[in-house]
Design an enzyme around this catalytic site. Structure first.
Site, PDB file in Angstrom:
ATOM      1  N   GLU A   1       9.782 -43.823  78.408  1.00  0.00           N
ATOM      2  CA  GLU A   1      10.798 -44.687  78.398  1.00  0.00           C
ATOM      3  C   GLU A   1      10.736 -45.925  79.213  1.00  0.00           C
ATOM      4  O   GLU A   1      11.873 -45.994  79.852  1.00  0.00           O
ATOM      5  CB  GLU A   1      12.730 -43.925  78.092  1.00  0.00           C
ATOM      6  CG  GLU A   1      11.870 -42.445  77.607  1.00  0.00           C
ATOM      7  CD  GLU A   1      13.305 -41.898  77.732  1.00  0.00           C
ATOM      8  OE1 GLU A   1      13.828 -42.328  78.000  1.00  0.00           O
ATOM      9  OE2 GLU A   1      13.508 -41.328  77.220  1.00  0.00           O
TER      10      GLU A   1
ATOM     11  N   ASN B   1       5.648 -42.032  76.102  1.00  0.00           N
ATOM     12  CA  ASN B   1       6.520 -42.227  75.621  1.00  0.00           C
ATOM     13  C   ASN B   1       7.632 -42.638  75.190  1.00  0.00           C
ATOM     14  O   ASN B   1       8.463 -43.518  76.245  1.00  0.00           O
ATOM     15  CB  ASN B   1       7.394 -40.506  76.016  1.00  0.00           C
ATOM     16  CG  ASN B   1       7.569 -39.805  74.898  1.00  0.00           C
ATOM     17  OD1 ASN B   1       7.286 -39.674  73.431  1.00  0.00           O
ATOM     18  ND2 ASN B   1       8.504 -39.018  75.404  1.00  0.00           N
TER      19      ASN B   1
ATOM     20  N   HIS C   1      14.153 -38.959  68.001  1.00  0.00           N
ATOM     21  CA  HIS C   1      16.083 -38.263  67.893  1.00  0.00           C
ATOM     22  C   HIS C   1      16.918 -39.532  67.251  1.00  0.00           C
ATOM     23  O   HIS C   1      17.129 -40.311  67.507  1.00  0.00           O
ATOM     24  CB  HIS C   1      16.401 -38.782  69.525  1.00  0.00           C
ATOM     25  CG  HIS C   1      16.070 -37.791  70.723  1.00  0.00           C
ATOM     26  ND1 HIS C   1      16.003 -36.199  70.387  1.00  0.00           N
ATOM     27  CD2 HIS C   1      15.037 -38.121  71.291  1.00  0.00           C
ATOM     28  CE1 HIS C   1      15.521 -35.901  71.785  1.00  0.00           C
ATOM     29  NE2 HIS C   1      14.739 -37.138  71.722  1.00  0.00           N
TER      30      HIS C   1
ATOM     31  N   GLU D   1       9.715 -35.833  70.269  1.00  0.00           N
ATOM     32  CA  GLU D   1      11.236 -34.848  71.071  1.00  0.00           C
ATOM     33  C   GLU D   1      12.481 -34.862  69.458  1.00  0.00           C
ATOM     34  O   GLU D   1      13.025 -35.162  69.777  1.00  0.00           O
ATOM     35  CB  GLU D   1      11.640 -35.719  71.371  1.00  0.00           C
ATOM     36  CG  GLU D   1      10.263 -35.354  72.806  1.00  0.00           C
ATOM     37  CD  GLU D   1      11.781 -36.740  73.811  1.00  0.00           C
ATOM     38  OE1 GLU D   1      12.410 -36.834  74.067  1.00  0.00           O
ATOM     39  OE2 GLU D   1      10.796 -37.212  74.727  1.00  0.00           O
TER      40      GLU D   1
ATOM     41  N   ASP E   1      15.109 -34.341  66.498  1.00  0.00           N
ATOM     42  CA  ASP E   1      15.603 -34.049  66.392  1.00  0.00           C
ATOM     43  C   ASP E   1      16.767 -34.330  65.472  1.00  0.00           C
ATOM     44  O   ASP E   1      16.592 -35.836  65.642  1.00  0.00           O
ATOM     45  CB  ASP E   1      16.518 -33.077  66.830  1.00  0.00           C
ATOM     46  CG  ASP E   1      16.790 -33.851  68.401  1.00  0.00           C
ATOM     47  OD1 ASP E   1      17.298 -35.322  68.504  1.00  0.00           O
ATOM     48  OD2 ASP E   1      17.175 -33.242  69.497  1.00  0.00           O
TER      49      ASP E   1
END
Ligand SMILES: *[C@@H]1O[C@H](CO)[C@@H](O)[C@H](O)[C@H]1NC(C)=O
Ligand SMILES: *[C@@H]1O[C@H](CO)[C@@H](O)[C@H](O)[C@H]1NC(C)=O
Length: 355
Positions: free
Chosen positions: A169, A210, A246, A274, A276
């Protein structure tokens, strides 16, 4: 006595209504379920991908046998990511004092199951112990502290990891570098220094940067592409870009596949790291159907891009999702529900790998 009976019945009815309303999800007994029988990792590999995987965490990993047995099924998951166990606050809580117990437990499980590992992560502005974030270290000291952390953690797992999220990040949504102790003290060169230390510590691991909100075209994705192309021009070891993914239900970027292609055109691989897809609770059949579509859209994009190597869900079950604790009133983001039943999203994943 009669009034007593009436009263008791009324109380029971009230209790039933209260209990029913208090259930965490309003799914009915005939809520839609998945019908696919093929495993998600088997489907990923049949599509030419390296893995379909899941994040996992301690301590429930070893305290919930049903959770562990599903996680250990290689037809379902060919890869594991540690949700928290390898972050800085977990691995070097005091300067020079390293603890790997929780991370080692996850690696040992993956190895026992024949699953590969993504390491996560070494240099990030969050989940830092105060001795780093509030240290007031000068530039040279912080460089040495950071290099020592990266070398020690990645060195400890040398040979065990398919890939590492070395830097996590680094950007703001407008494409500027995020303010954190590393950027504020060292400057943007911290990224290159971290990657070089990682490469020395494990020359065979794929080294990733990432981030989130880089899954569709925009200022942040452009900033990531510019960073990576500059690193490659200067010969800095960088092998992959992680798209966290996400997502909010119904908001998967329409440019996801195009953005993956723009990244891989730079000569790196990409992974969905990641995934979801969260909804505003309570879940309904219509929301679960939209979630199935959204999962399929994400997986189809990865399937279509040759250098998208795999997809990791950020927990496979709603039981252990980070979402409700972070986004009030939202949840149900994962393909397995809180009782380990497959949701329609599972069929979306299988369909995405097949077409
Ligand atoms: C692993 O998952 C696959 C796909 O759902 C299933 O067919 C198989 O029975 C599972 N294996 C075990 C040991 O539960
Ligand atoms: C920190 O030190 C490095 C290495 O000497 C140097 O490249 C960088 O410009 C310095 N950063 C700042 C903010 O002075």
């Amino acid at each position: 006595m009669r009034s007593f009976i009436v009263h008791t019945t009324f109380v029971s009815l009230l209790a039933w209504v209260t209990l029913t309303l208090a259930l965490p999800s309003s799914k009915t007994a005939n809520a839609p379920a998945a019908t696919s029988t093929i495993g998600t990792n088997d489907a990923a590999q049949a599509a030419g991908k390296l893995y379909f995987g899941s994040a996992t965490d301690n301590p429930f990993l070893n305290e919930d046998p049903t959770y562990k047995s599903i996680l250990s099924n290689k037809s379902l998951f060919g890869q594991l990511s540690p949700e928290n166990a390898m972050k800085w606050d977990a691995t070097e809580p005091e300067q020079g004092v390293f603890t790997f117990t929780n991370g080692d437990a996850i690696v040992a499980l993956a190895q026992a199951n024949g699953q590969i590992m993504r390491g996560h992560n070494t240099v990030w502005g969050s989940q830092l112990p105060a001795w780093v974030s509030d240290s007031g270290f000068d530039n040279a000291t912080l460089i040495s502290v950071m290099q020592n952390h990266v070398s020690t953690v990645i060195g400890h797992y040398r040979g065990d990891m398919y890939s590492w999220d070395v830097v996590n990040e680094p950007f703001n949504d407008d494409g500027t570098f995020a303010s954190n102790v590393f950027f504020d003290t060292i400057g943007e060169g911290y990224i290159e220094l971290a990657l070089q230390a990682a490469s020395t510590a494990d020359p065979n691991a794929k080294l990733y940067i990432n981030d989130f909100n880089i899954e569709g075209e925009g200022a942040k994705a452009t900033a990531m592409a510019n960073l990576v192309s500059g690193l490659k021009e200067r010969g800095v070891p960088i092998h992959g870009i992680g798209l966290e993914s996400h997502f909010i239900l119904g908001e998967v970027p329409t440019t996801l596949q195009a953005q993956m292609e723009a990244f891989t055109a730079l000569g790196v691989e990409v992974a969905v790291t990641e995934l979801d897809i969260r909804m505003t609770l309570p879940e309904t059949d219509a929301l679960l159907a939209q979630q199935q579509t959204d999962y399929q859209t994400v997986i189809s994009a990865c399937r279509a891009v040759a250098d998208c190597v795999g997809v990791t869900v950020w927990e496979y079950t709603d039981k252990y999702s980070w979402v409700p604790g972070t986004f009030a009133g939202q949840g149900a983001a994962d393909p397995w529900d809180e009782n380990f039943e497959l949701k329609p999203a599972y069929d979306g994943i299988i369909a995405g790998f097949s077409s």
